[in-house]
Design an enzyme around this catalytic site. Structure first.
Site, PDB file in Angstrom:
ATOM      1  N   GLU A  15      -3.527  20.069  -1.374  1.00  0.00           N
ATOM      2  CA  GLU A  15      -4.242  19.316  -2.412  1.00  0.00           C
ATOM      3  C   GLU A  15      -5.529  20.016  -2.826  1.00  0.00           C
ATOM      4  O   GLU A  15      -6.592  19.387  -2.877  1.00  0.00           O
ATOM      5  CB  GLU A  15      -4.551  17.900  -1.928  1.00  0.00           C
ATOM      6  CG  GLU A  15      -3.317  17.036  -1.764  1.00  0.00           C
ATOM      7  CD  GLU A  15      -3.645  15.565  -1.538  1.00  0.00           C
ATOM      8  OE1 GLU A  15      -4.792  15.263  -1.174  1.00  0.00           O
ATOM      9  OE2 GLU A  15      -2.747  14.742  -1.740  1.00  0.00           O
ATOM     10  N   GLU A  48       4.231  13.888  -0.773  1.00  0.00           N
ATOM     11  CA  GLU A  48       3.649  12.842   0.079  1.00  0.00           C
ATOM     12  C   GLU A  48       3.805  11.533  -0.664  1.00  0.00           C
ATOM     13  O   GLU A  48       3.082  11.285  -1.634  1.00  0.00           O
ATOM     14  CB  GLU A  48       2.155  13.085   0.342  1.00  0.00           C
ATOM     15  CG  GLU A  48       1.882  14.160   1.352  1.00  0.00           C
ATOM     16  CD  GLU A  48       0.391  14.300   1.643  1.00  0.00           C
ATOM     17  OE1 GLU A  48      -0.349  13.301   1.549  1.00  0.00           O
ATOM     18  OE2 GLU A  48      -0.032  15.442   1.943  1.00  0.00           O
TER      19      GLU A  48
HETATM   20  C1  GLA Z   1      -3.520  13.265   1.035  1.00  0.00           C
HETATM   21  C2  GLA Z   1      -3.497  14.357   2.081  1.00  0.00           C
HETATM   22  C3  GLA Z   1      -2.938  13.874   3.385  1.00  0.00           C
HETATM   23  C4  GLA Z   1      -3.521  12.531   3.751  1.00  0.00           C
HETATM   24  C5  GLA Z   1      -3.236  11.549   2.641  1.00  0.00           C
HETATM   25  C6  GLA Z   1      -3.781  10.163   2.883  1.00  0.00           C
HETATM   26  O1  GLA Z   1      -2.326  13.175   0.413  1.00  0.00           O
HETATM   27  O2  GLA Z   1      -2.785  15.478   1.647  1.00  0.00           O
HETATM   28  O3  GLA Z   1      -3.238  14.806   4.364  1.00  0.00           O
HETATM   29  O4  GLA Z   1      -4.873  12.668   3.935  1.00  0.00           O
HETATM   30  O5  GLA Z   1      -3.864  11.991   1.473  1.00  0.00           O
HETATM   31  O6  GLA Z   1      -3.307   9.635   4.038  1.00  0.00           O
END
Ligand code: GLA
Length: 794
Positions: A200, A277
């Site tokens: 991210e 995710e």
């Molecule tokens: C983002 C991150 C994960 C986690 C989620 C929330 O997507 O990539 O590592 O922190 O948020 O749980």
């Protein structure tokens, strides 16, 4: 030649059709025929085709379960993998957590609980593929997002940039990961099918050169045979997108899925789609309500993805526990994570099925691909109760001081070569202090107790921005102690540069005069079991805090249990040398998961460090976790008693109407405005109802790009939903697009938020992100903007 080509297309088409026909009852799309690499018996292949992944040349949908080997005791890895398989998943998705493998610079540990290769092999034994996300940054509500604390010993450290030392260390780590996992790529007889580059990054910065450098290190470490990918949000994935990497999108339960992929589809019409995710629930913070997400909404989202040939990874399928000191934190406002990482996931913290699990399994059982089977659900692991364990011995922390460092100036913990735990700063007052003098600490990371000659004067909590304490009259020669507990390092945003202890200075302040305190003795209290055990324990007579408490207890049978810490204050627990995690009376978590595999038949040892002090020095093991009991007053709203914002005499900077729909909207002023207090006045909602909500808000600076939000504070919000963990007004700048401010249910427009930007800025506009859901609840329609140098009248 032409005929041969056509035959191959046809063959592929036939295979693809027969696979899709297994996906009963779902509307079918015309499968696209693509030329595929031929699979041989000996060498399986995984690759990227036209709008689909390809396994051995055939269209393949990834149904991945995110699990973290660090959050599951090693003896339970297999059970949890089997649970995922029995849920209907075909892949396990993991992060690799740099900081647990290289706790000391240059000393790598991939053994036992850290044996990530063994974890992948176990998954393979159960017919599961693996997606590896080696960071180096992983976020994951994990201490410093997985980066090692010792990087912060360098004052000029710029994490997640091309900073030479940072990159040098990433290179070394990646090479180690390669040694462990590159041999497990599918082509080499293992089960790894994809590897992620960074994590991210769009939410952190724009720097394609950095991403390219990480990609190169991942390849150099040996991941040459699998597709590499980048994951980001739909709002920012193109900021750092490299042409030669696959792009995937992250979003959570409830999100408008079509909209999430619309931009990606327009840029890369032929890419396979994947939600890398899909958040099943959410994580908990100390002092905030326990988070849950609806099972129906989660399953509906997955159904929609299955029907549209969108691969997914369910984050988390089983969250588990953030043992020891590994929990992270968010900022702004600083807020540390609970030890339980239950996440309201389909498989509970202790590995049990939940209604979410069964609902999802019912869906997935109709979406098995060729060769996939749905095994029986493994039996739950044994559960026990432990009758009251009474503590017999205590070792008061102040009577067990280690050897101190001597420092003329104060410095953070890292400068004293300490990564985690508690740190005591001690000085002797050189002159008398008058009543009403303030002790000003810049800054406390994260929770401090101040003592004068051993007597507690007060406690300061970074979560609440408490950095000053009013002192009583004190004499020269008084011993002033500041005991600081480091909670998790921030794991998201620029604040990951989160040095612990006292970061800068300690001052006395009275009548506009400040004096900096100097000449410190500094004591380190690390978090290891050896350190906690190796104290002078004596029979408990009276409760002295802070103290380590120790006792033994006997068990005839072992099994999982939940240690009930509700009579204890704030600290950490170790059982038989295993660090179970942090506890804090404020909740919402009141129990700590005690895995049975770490208990023994016969004698067991338990140590508790309580910084605040227990009301009763005993603990029981109970059969159910308590994750939702708040014992702190509800988080304060930002509207003080009696306040009512008065805008009567204020000048409107802009009046406007937002377009309906998800996604960011950017508004530019015709003329730049100078000011510090930014007021949003929401006049009506798109749905005509009473609620207002904002997911994120940016203010555009002189150059037209968003200004830093690190020092922002909410000065006022007319209404905030404080019954859920992530709906107060500060959520509009918490950098998380999936959390949001929302007003209470029965309120009416207009609604107001005043943001204190921390300093005066030249402002040229703003950006607004409504909630992610399809019907964008609470989306604002008409609005006014006010900007002032001074605060408003209330
Ligand atoms: C983002 C991150 C994960 C986690 C989620 C929330 O997507 O990539 O590592 O922190 O948020 O749980």
């Amino acid at each position: 030649m032409k005929t041969h080509f056509f035959n191959m297309l046809l063959a592929t088409f036939t295979i693809a059709t027969s696979i899709l026909s297994l996906q009963a009852k779902e509307p079918k799309k015309e499968p696209k025929a693509v030329l595929l690499p031929a699979a041989t018996d000996t060498q399986p292949t995984f690759g990227i085709g036209k709008r689909t992944f390809l396994m051995n040349g055939k269209p393949f949908l990834i149904k991945a379960a995110e699990l973290h080997y660090t959050r599951i005791p090693q003896p339970y890895w297999e059970h949890r993998i089997q649970m995922c398989k029995a849920l209907g998943m075909n892949t396990i998705c993991i992060y690799v957590f740099w900081n647990i493998h290289e706790q000391e610079e240059g000393k790598f540990d991939f053994t036992g609980q850290n044996d990530v290769a063994a974890f992948c092999r176990l998954a393979q034994q159960h017919g599961m593929y693996v997606i590896v996300r080696p960071g180096p940054y992983v976020c994951a509500e994990w201490e410093m997002g997985g980066l090692p604390w010792w990087l912060l010993k360098k004052r000029d450290m710029a994490l997640r940039t091309l900073h030479p030392y940072f990159m040098e260390r990433v290179g070394k780590f990646m090479a180690e990961v390669g040694k462990q996992l590159a041999p497990l790529q599918l082509s080499r007889g293992g089960n790894i099918i994809m590897v992620q580059v960074e994590n991210e990054y769009g939410a952190y910065a724009t720097d394609k050169e950095y991403i390219a450098a990480i990609r190169d290190l991942v390849r150099k470490s040996g991941f040459t045979d699998v597709p590499l990918f980048q994951c980001d949000w739909s709002s920012n994935f193109d900021k750092n997108g490299l042409d030669d990497l696959l792009w995937t999108i992250n979003f959570g339960t409830g999100a408008n899925i079509e909209r999430q992929f619309s931009k990606l589809k327009s840029i890369r019409p032929d890419t396979p789609l994947m939600c890398s995710e899909f958040w099943s629930g959410w994580f908990d913070h100390w002092g905030r309500e326990h988070e849950t997400r609806s099972a129906e909404n989660m399953v509906n989202g997955i159904r929609e993805m299955l029907n549209n040939n969108i691969s997914f990874s369910l984050y988390m399928t089983h969250g588990g526990t953030t043992f020891g000191h590994w929990g992270g934190a968010n900022n702004p406002a600083y807020s540390a994570m609970c030890s339980s990482y239950d996440y309201d996931a389909p498989i509970s913290e202790a590995g049990w099925t939940t209604p979410k699990y069964h609902l999802l399994r019912n869906l997935l059982k109709n979406h098995l691909q060729e060769g996939e089977k749905l095994p029986e659900i493994p039996a739950p692991l044994p559960l026990i109760e432990i009758p009251e364990i009474k503590f017999t011995e205590a070792a008061p922390l102040f009577q067990n001081l280690p050897f101190p460092h001597i420092a003329s100036q104060i410095a953070p913990m890292e400068n004293f070569n300490q990564g985690w735990g508690n740190i005591l700063y001690r000085t002797t007052l050189t002159s008398n202090i008058a009543q009403g003098t303030f002790l000003k600490i810049t800054e406390i990371h994260d929770w401090a107790q101040v003592f004068a000659d051993g007597k507690l004067l007060g406690r300061l909590d970074r979560r609440r921005g408490e950095f000053t304490l009013k002192l009583p009259k004190l004499k020269a020669g008084t011993c002033l102690d500041i005991l600081v507990e480091a909670m998790g390092r921030v794991n998201f945003g620029k604040s990951i540069h989160d040095r612990k202890g006292i970061t800068e200075k300690v001052e006395l302040f009275k009548d506009n005069q400040t004096t900096e305190l100097q000449n410190w003795q500094v004591y380190n209290f690390p978090v290891t079991h050896e350190f906690a055990q190796n104290k002078l324990y004596r029979q408990i007579n009276t409760i002295t805090t802070p103290s380590y408490y120790k006792t033994t207890f006997y068990l005839e049978t072992t099994g999982d249990t939940f240690l009930d810490l509700s009579s204890w204050g704030k600290g950490m627990v170790w059982v038989n040398g295993h660090a179970l995690g942090r506890f804090w009376e404020i909740g919402p978590q009141q129990t700590l998961f005690m895995p049975g595999c770490w208990l023994k038949k016969g004698e067991n040892e338990i140590i508790v460090l309580d910084l605040k002090g227990p009301s009763k020095t005993s603990i029981r093991g109970i059969k159910k976790p308590i994750l939702n009991l708040m014992r702190e007053n509800k988080p304060a709203t930002h509207r003080k008693k009696g306040e009512d914002l008065n805008l009567e005499k204020e000048k409107t900077i802009m009046t406007g109407i937002f377009k309906p729909g998800n996604g960011w909207q950017e508004i530019k002023f015709t003329q730049a405005v100078k000011g510090r207090y930014f007021c949003i006045e929401a006049l009506s909602a798109q749905d005509g109802k009473g609620k207002a909500s904002i997911a994120e808000w940016d203010v555009l600076g002189k150059d037209g790009s968003p200004i830093s939000r690190e020092d922002w504070k909410i000065r006022y919000a007319d209404s905030e939903n404080i019954h859920r963990g992530n709906n107060t007004a500060d959520k509009i700048f918490d950098l998380q697009e999936s959390t949001y401010w929302t007003t209470e249910a029965k309120t009416k427009y207009p609604h107001h938020i005043v943001i204190d930007l921390g300093e005066e800025n030249i402002i040229t506009g703003f950006r607004y992100l409504p909630r992610m859901e399809k019907n964008y609840p609470g989306m604002i329609k008409e609005y006014n903007i006010y900007i002032k140098e001074k605060d408003y009248n209330y």
